[in-house]
Design an enzyme around this catalytic site. Structure first.
Site, PDB file in Angstrom:
ATOM      1  N   ASP A  15     141.042  32.044  17.994  1.00  0.00           N
ATOM      2  CA  ASP A  15     141.438  31.842  16.750  1.00  0.00           C
ATOM      3  C   ASP A  15     142.110  33.317  16.792  1.00  0.00           C
ATOM      4  OD1 ASP A  15     140.011  34.301  17.516  1.00  0.00           O
ATOM      5  OD2 ASP A  15     138.007  33.928  16.765  1.00  0.00           O
ATOM      6  N   LEU A  16     142.712  33.555  15.878  1.00  0.00           N
ATOM      7  CA  LEU A  16     143.845  34.349  15.127  1.00  0.00           C
ATOM      8  C   LEU A  16     142.913  36.051  16.000  1.00  0.00           C
ATOM      9  CD1 LEU A  16     144.704  33.555  12.246  1.00  0.00           C
ATOM     10  CD2 LEU A  16     145.450  33.600  14.455  1.00  0.00           C
TER      11      LEU A  16
END
Length: 139
Positions: A15-16
């Site tokens: 994810d980010l």
């Protein structure tokens, strides 16, 4: 004995924040269940009888993050058989230190496209699943 699947964390799993995205764990768990079924010769057996294992519930508990390059081991075992459903227990562990990353209880049923509802897990079907369960108890 539980089935073991090894997965290396890649960039597209993240994810980010640089952690494995929570939804990716569901894919890791599914990959491991398929591996268990294939290893036991179950895919052919179920396909020949037009039977399918379907998931009705997943209770997943995240314990710690996994990041790029981690090698994960997914332990998968058939833990329980009931009248019309069963329970598969899975653990995701870091290979380098054995720490628990996530664990899940997965409830499944067996269906046939020409019959309504979940199949009874008895007779030949029950025996086939019980073999998988016996193997899991010998861990």
């Amino acid at each position: 004995m539980s089935h073991l699947t090894t997965i290396k964390v890649r960039g597209y799993h993240l994810d980010l924040y640089g952690h494995v995205n929570n939804a990716r764990y569901l894919e890791f768990l599914e990959e491991a269940r398929w591996g268990m079924l294939e290893e036991g010769g179950g895919v052919e057996w179920f396909t020949e009888r037009s039977l399918a294992l379907v998931i009705s519930r997943i209770d997943i508990r995240y314990k710690r993050s996994a990041t790029m390059g981690d090698v994960l081991e997914v332990k998968t075992a058939l833990a329980q058989l009931n009248e019309r459903d069963g329970l598969i227990r899975q653990q995701v562990l870091r290979q380098d230190n054995g720490k628990l990353v996530a664990e899940a209880d997965v409830t499944f049923a067996v269906i046939h496209p020409e019959q309504a509802g979940a199949q009874l897990l008895q007779g030949e079907l029950g025996e086939r699943l019980a073999l998988m369960q016996e193997v899991a108890k010998n861990v």
